[in-house]
Every structure is written in C-alpha cells, then in structure tokens.
Enzyme design. Structure first.
Site, PDB file in Angstrom:
ATOM      1  N   ALA A   1       0.943  -1.195  -0.093  1.00 53.62           N
ATOM      2  CA  ALA A   1      -0.020   0.106   0.071  1.00 53.62           C
ATOM      3  C   ALA A   1       0.888   1.222  -0.024  1.00 53.62           C
ATOM      4  CB  ALA A   1      -0.852   0.007   1.217  1.00 53.62           C
ATOM      5  N   SER A   2       0.386   2.408  -0.522  1.00 60.05           N
ATOM      6  CA  SER A   2       1.428   3.452  -0.730  1.00 60.05           C
ATOM      7  C   SER A   2       1.615   3.850   0.676  1.00 60.05           C
ATOM      8  CB  SER A   2       0.507   4.506  -1.358  1.00 60.05           C
ATOM      9  OG  SER A   2      -0.744   5.055  -0.663  1.00 60.05           O
ATOM     10  N   MET A   3       0.740   3.790   1.867  1.00 54.76           N
ATOM     11  CA  MET A   3       1.174   4.212   3.100  1.00 54.76           C
ATOM     12  C   MET A   3       2.235   3.383   3.647  1.00 54.76           C
ATOM     13  SD  MET A   3      -2.085   3.113   5.505  1.00 54.76           S
ATOM     14  CE  MET A   3      -1.307   3.150   7.134  1.00 54.76           C
ATOM     15  N   TYR A   4       2.589   2.176   3.297  1.00 56.26           N
ATOM     16  CA  TYR A   4       3.649   1.309   3.855  1.00 56.26           C
ATOM     17  C   TYR A   4       4.992   1.967   3.506  1.00 56.26           C
ATOM     18  CZ  TYR A   4       0.121  -2.502   3.989  1.00 56.26           C
ATOM     19  OH  TYR A   4      -1.093  -3.107   4.057  1.00 56.26           O
ATOM     20  N   GLY A   5       5.067   2.614   2.541  1.00 57.41           N
ATOM     21  CA  GLY A   5       6.265   3.328   2.188  1.00 57.41           C
ATOM     22  C   GLY A   5       7.405   2.276   1.705  1.00 57.41           C
TER      23      GLY A   5
END
Length: 98
Positions: free
Chosen positions: A50-54
């Site tokens: 996910a994009s929020m996982y970086g």
C-alpha cells in the site's frame, strides 16, 4: 480450498489470481527488497503493499531485478481515497511507476 503457492482463484473478470501472497506491511528498505526477492524465488507470485507502507519503490526494484516475468506477478496495493476519481487515477499511476 487453496493449499499450495501455485493455487489460484478466478476473479469475476476471469483473471486467475494467486491464492497466496507476501504481505509487506511494516517492511521497508533493504529488508523489504530482500523479502520480495526471496518470496519470488520461492514461488510467490502475489505481493501485497500500500502507498502508506512506504515500500513500493523497494518492491518495484526487487521485481525488476528478479528473473520472474512481470506478467506472472500480481501486485495488490491499496488506495485511500481523498478527492475522488481523478485522485484515484493519479495514485494508481504513482504506484505503477515505482
């Protein structure tokens, strides 16, 4: 019921998606790239991010460096909507470019 890495599930559009995948939450940097590389070598063909996982860039690098053809790898990412359709498309393109 799926029981092996090679098992798939058929989606409503007819696409066969791997039943098992590597989750990458809280895994970043070289550790993430190494985990993805090892998973692909072991036979995993679904990577969850996910994009929020970086960690999308590291996942992309590990996939590009692997010997697995890209069309054999299923990438699942999550988008957290904020501004509607156009924002969703832009988020998809950012993820895809990594």
């Amino acid at each position: 019921m799926p029981s092996a890495l090679e098992d798939t599930v058929r989606l409503h559009n007819g696409v066969e998606m791997p039943a098992f995948g590597l989750g990458t939450y809280l895994n970043t940097g070289k550790s993430c790239a190494s985990a993805v590389s090892n998973a692909l070598e072991a036979g995993y063909r679904l990577i969850d991010t996910a994009s929020m996982y970086g960690n999308e860039r590291e996942i992309g690098e590990a996939i590009r460096d692997s010997n697995v053809p890209r069309d054999q790898i299923f990438i699942v990412s999550k988008y957290y909507p904020t501004k509607g359709y156009e924002d969703a498309l832009a988020s998809f393109e950012r993820t895809r470019s990594k």
